[in-house]
Motif scaffolding. Structure first.
Motif, PDB file in Angstrom:
ATOM      1  N   ALA A  66      31.632  38.357  30.377  1.00 17.14           N
ATOM      2  CA  ALA A  66      32.535  39.510  30.269  1.00 17.14           C
ATOM      3  C   ALA A  66      31.992  40.740  30.983  1.00 17.14           C
ATOM      4  CB  ALA A  66      32.801  39.821  28.798  1.00 17.14           C
ATOM      5  N   ASP A  67      30.669  40.895  30.996  1.00 19.95           N
ATOM      6  CA  ASP A  67      30.078  42.074  31.636  1.00 19.95           C
ATOM      7  C   ASP A  67      30.373  42.115  33.132  1.00 19.95           C
ATOM      8  OD1 ASP A  67      29.055  42.901  29.250  1.00 19.95           O
ATOM      9  OD2 ASP A  67      27.006  42.240  29.636  1.00 19.95           O
ATOM     10  N   HIS A  68      30.680  40.958  33.714  1.00 19.65           N
ATOM     11  CA  HIS A  68      30.931  40.913  35.153  1.00 19.65           C
ATOM     12  C   HIS A  68      32.392  41.213  35.511  1.00 19.65           C
ATOM     13  CE1 HIS A  68      26.967  39.330  36.209  1.00 19.65           C
ATOM     14  NE2 HIS A  68      27.064  38.553  35.157  1.00 19.65           N
ATOM     15  N   GLU A  69      33.236  41.356  34.478  1.00 14.85           N
ATOM     16  CA  GLU A  69      34.672  41.483  34.727  1.00 14.85           C
ATOM     17  C   GLU A  69      35.005  42.675  35.621  1.00 14.85           C
ATOM     18  OE1 GLU A  69      38.371  42.492  31.907  1.00 14.85           O
ATOM     19  OE2 GLU A  69      37.454  40.545  31.468  1.00 14.85           O
ATOM     20  N   THR A  70      34.379  43.805  35.399  1.00 17.11           N
ATOM     21  CA  THR A  70      34.685  45.007  36.184  1.00 17.11           C
ATOM     22  C   THR A  70      33.556  45.370  37.154  1.00 17.11           C
ATOM     23  OG1 THR A  70      33.816  46.421  34.398  1.00 17.11           O
ATOM     24  CG2 THR A  70      36.185  45.932  34.365  1.00 17.11           C
ATOM     25  N   GLU A  71      32.601  44.466  37.343  1.00 18.12           N
ATOM     26  CA  GLU A  71      31.454  44.781  38.203  1.00 18.12           C
ATOM     27  C   GLU A  71      31.880  45.063  39.642  1.00 18.12           C
ATOM     28  OE1 GLU A  71      27.039  43.037  38.758  1.00 18.12           O
ATOM     29  OE2 GLU A  71      28.627  41.674  39.393  1.00 18.12           O
ATOM     30  N   ALA A  72      32.751  44.204  40.200  1.00 21.30           N
ATOM     31  CA  ALA A  72      33.191  44.395  41.585  1.00 21.30           C
ATOM     32  C   ALA A  72      33.895  45.737  41.734  1.00 21.30           C
ATOM     33  CB  ALA A  72      34.111  43.253  42.011  1.00 21.30           C
ATOM     34  N   ALA A  73      34.742  46.086  40.770  1.00 18.35           N
ATOM     35  CA  ALA A  73      35.456  47.367  40.830  1.00 18.35           C
ATOM     36  C   ALA A  73      34.484  48.543  40.787  1.00 18.35           C
ATOM     37  CB  ALA A  73      36.454  47.454  39.675  1.00 18.35           C
ATOM     38  N   ARG A  74      33.481  48.445  39.931  1.00 20.15           N
ATOM     39  CA  ARG A  74      32.489  49.518  39.825  1.00 20.15           C
ATOM     40  C   ARG A  74      31.701  49.678  41.123  1.00 20.15           C
ATOM     41  NH1 ARG A  74      27.364  49.227  38.995  1.00 20.15           N
ATOM     42  NH2 ARG A  74      27.416  47.073  38.240  1.00 20.15           N
ATOM     43  N   LEU A  75      31.275  48.555  41.703  1.00 21.96           N
ATOM     44  CA  LEU A  75      30.519  48.610  42.952  1.00 21.96           C
ATOM     45  C   LEU A  75      31.354  49.205  44.078  1.00 21.96           C
ATOM     46  CD1 LEU A  75      28.736  45.141  42.811  1.00 21.96           C
ATOM     47  CD2 LEU A  75      27.642  47.383  42.624  1.00 21.96           C
ATOM     48  N   VAL A  76      32.624  48.825  44.129  1.00 22.88           N
ATOM     49  CA  VAL A  76      33.514  49.330  45.183  1.00 22.88           C
ATOM     50  C   VAL A  76      33.754  50.827  45.002  1.00 22.88           C
ATOM     51  CG1 VAL A  76      35.910  49.308  45.973  1.00 22.88           C
ATOM     52  CG2 VAL A  76      34.626  47.171  45.809  1.00 22.88           C
ATOM     53  N   ALA A  77      33.951  51.266  43.770  1.00 21.78           N
ATOM     54  CA  ALA A  77      34.151  52.696  43.513  1.00 21.78           C
ATOM     55  C   ALA A  77      32.930  53.496  43.961  1.00 21.78           C
ATOM     56  CB  ALA A  77      34.432  52.926  42.026  1.00 21.78           C
ATOM     57  N   GLU A  78      31.745  52.981  43.672  1.00 18.44           N
ATOM     58  CA  GLU A  78      30.513  53.653  44.088  1.00 18.44           C
ATOM     59  C   GLU A  78      30.380  53.648  45.613  1.00 18.44           C
ATOM     60  OE1 GLU A  78      27.421  51.577  42.072  1.00 18.44           O
ATOM     61  OE2 GLU A  78      27.935  52.363  40.091  1.00 18.44           O
ATOM     62  N   ALA A  79      30.767  52.535  46.231  1.00 16.23           N
ATOM     63  CA  ALA A  79      30.685  52.426  47.686  1.00 16.23           C
ATOM     64  C   ALA A  79      31.612  53.426  48.361  1.00 16.23           C
ATOM     65  CB  ALA A  79      31.036  51.004  48.130  1.00 16.23           C
ATOM     66  N   ARG A  80      32.827  53.524  47.876  1.00 25.46           N
ATOM     67  CA  ARG A  80      33.799  54.446  48.476  1.00 25.46           C
ATOM     68  C   ARG A  80      33.356  55.891  48.301  1.00 25.46           C
ATOM     69  NH1 ARG A  80      38.958  52.316  49.557  1.00 25.46           N
ATOM     70  NH2 ARG A  80      40.037  54.170  48.807  1.00 25.46           N
ATOM     71  N   ALA A  81      32.760  56.179  47.145  1.00 23.45           N
ATOM     72  CA  ALA A  81      32.279  57.543  46.898  1.00 23.45           C
ATOM     73  C   ALA A  81      31.142  57.894  47.851  1.00 23.45           C
ATOM     74  CB  ALA A  81      31.821  57.685  45.453  1.00 23.45           C
ATOM     75  N   GLY A  82      30.370  56.885  48.244  1.00 22.36           N
ATOM     76  CA  GLY A  82      29.254  57.123  49.154  1.00 22.36           C
ATOM     77  C   GLY A  82      29.568  56.790  50.593  1.00 22.36           C
ATOM     78  N   ALA A  83      30.863  56.606  50.906  1.00 22.97           N
ATOM     79  CA  ALA A  83      31.327  56.293  52.262  1.00 22.97           C
ATOM     80  C   ALA A  83      30.668  55.026  52.805  1.00 22.97           C
ATOM     81  CB  ALA A  83      31.079  57.479  53.206  1.00 22.97           C
ATOM     82  N   ARG A  84      30.445  54.061  51.928  1.00 19.04           N
ATOM     83  CA  ARG A  84      29.891  52.773  52.356  1.00 19.04           C
ATOM     84  C   ARG A  84      31.000  51.726  52.376  1.00 19.04           C
ATOM     85  NH1 ARG A  84      25.313  51.106  48.504  1.00 19.04           N
ATOM     86  NH2 ARG A  84      24.964  49.546  50.125  1.00 19.04           N
ATOM     87  N   SER A  85      30.756  50.626  53.068  1.00 21.81           N
ATOM     88  CA  SER A  85      31.731  49.546  53.136  1.00 21.81           C
ATOM     89  C   SER A  85      31.813  48.809  51.810  1.00 21.81           C
ATOM     90  CB  SER A  85      31.336  48.555  54.240  1.00 21.81           C
ATOM     91  OG  SER A  85      31.962  47.303  54.030  1.00 21.81           O
ATOM     92  N   PRO A  86      32.989  48.790  51.159  1.00 22.47           N
ATOM     93  CA  PRO A  86      33.120  48.058  49.893  1.00 22.47           C
ATOM     94  C   PRO A  86      32.755  46.587  50.033  1.00 22.47           C
ATOM     95  CG  PRO A  86      34.992  49.518  50.190  1.00 22.47           C
ATOM     96  CD  PRO A  86      34.219  49.530  51.479  1.00 22.47           C
ATOM     97  N   VAL A  87      33.222  45.939  51.098  1.00 17.01           N
ATOM     98  CA  VAL A  87      32.912  44.526  51.283  1.00 17.01           C
ATOM     99  C   VAL A  87      31.413  44.342  51.523  1.00 17.01           C
ATOM    100  CG1 VAL A  87      33.277  42.490  52.745  1.00 17.01           C
ATOM    101  CG2 VAL A  87      35.216  43.943  52.119  1.00 17.01           C
ATOM    102  N   GLY A  88      30.810  45.266  52.265  1.00 14.95           N
ATOM    103  CA  GLY A  88      29.376  45.187  52.519  1.00 14.95           C
ATOM    104  C   GLY A  88      28.567  45.290  51.237  1.00 14.95           C
ATOM    105  N   VAL A  89      28.985  46.161  50.340  1.00 17.28           N
ATOM    106  CA  VAL A  89      28.292  46.318  49.060  1.00 17.28           C
ATOM    107  C   VAL A  89      28.424  45.048  48.218  1.00 17.28           C
ATOM    108  CG1 VAL A  89      28.366  47.547  46.856  1.00 17.28           C
ATOM    109  CG2 VAL A  89      28.423  48.829  48.996  1.00 17.28           C
ATOM    110  N   LEU A  90      29.610  44.462  48.199  1.00 17.83           N
ATOM    111  CA  LEU A  90      29.827  43.235  47.436  1.00 17.83           C
ATOM    112  C   LEU A  90      29.047  42.070  48.042  1.00 17.83           C
ATOM    113  CD1 LEU A  90      33.643  43.544  46.686  1.00 17.83           C
ATOM    114  CD2 LEU A  90      31.744  43.930  45.109  1.00 17.83           C
ATOM    115  N   ARG A  91      28.983  42.039  49.376  1.00 18.10           N
ATOM    116  CA  ARG A  91      28.183  41.007  50.045  1.00 18.10           C
ATOM    117  C   ARG A  91      26.715  41.143  49.657  1.00 18.10           C
ATOM    118  NH1 ARG A  91      28.017  42.851  55.350  1.00 18.10           N
ATOM    119  NH2 ARG A  91      26.279  44.049  54.534  1.00 18.10           N
TER     120      ARG A  91
END
Length: 205
Positions: A66-91
């Protein structure tokens, strides 16, 4: 730690303890052969109390992921805030998971992990519950990507890539291959898949 912090810690421990007891019973006897009342008795709590923590029997198992359910969303939100590639962060997160044999990547041959994956993938009601989990994960990721139709399409592709990569790794390990014999292929497949996603989803970079 304040009273609220202690209460939250106690609640989290209760979730983990009851889930661990339930999973051990399910692995020993089979998911369908163990009743919720049996889990409650083994955990030393009442059935109504158990249902306050876990509304459905399947949640006793799915709690572990269950802890992983929103992990991708959290990482993407952080990536966008830091002007990083969301897909790159998930990779990067997936590749890090492969390097550390994170069970979420499927690249883990610990007997208990393999047994847990087998339980998840061979029980019809758990398979159905996993679909609901993936849909919620996808919805959260789509929202983090902007909430548009394009974002929803992107989220669907990302979640599918992560799921298929992990399933392929798990199936090879479950078939008897060693983690170290699978790792190189797993890393190569992940890098290739995420590179394709990066090109296809450039609008979300």
């Amino acid at each position: 730690m304040g009273e609220m912090g202690l209460r939250e810690l106690k609640k989290r421990r209760m979730y983990e303890d009851v889930s661990d007891i339930a999973v051990r019973l399910f692995l020993a006897k089979g998911f369908d052969a163990v009743s919720v009342a049996e889990v409650a008795a083994a955990a030393g709590i009442s059935k109504p109390t158990l249902f306050r923590y876990f509304p459905a029997k399947e949640d006793l198992v799915l709690h572990r992921i269950a802890d992983h359910e929103t992990e991708a969303a959290r990482l993407v939100a952080e990536a966008r805030a830091g002007a990083r590639s969301p897909v790159g962060v998930l990779r990067d997160r997936f590749l890090s998971g492969l390097a550390h044999n994170d069970p979420v990547t499927g690249l883990n041959d610990h007997p208990q992990v393999l047994a847990f994956h087998t339980l998840l993938n061979s029980t019809a009601t758990l398979v159905a519950r996993q679909h609901a989990y993936l849909e919620r994960s996808e919805a959260a990721l789509a929202e983090a990507l902007g909430g548009t139709l394009d974002a929803r399409l992107a989220a669907g592709q990302i979640i599918a890539v992560q799921r298929i990569l992990a399933q392929d790794n798990w199936r090879r390990i479950a078939a008897g291959e060693r983690v170290e014999d699978v790792r190189e292929d797993a890393v190569r497949a992940a890098e290739r898949a995420f590179a394709r996603l990066e090109r296809a989803l450039a609008d979300h970079g």
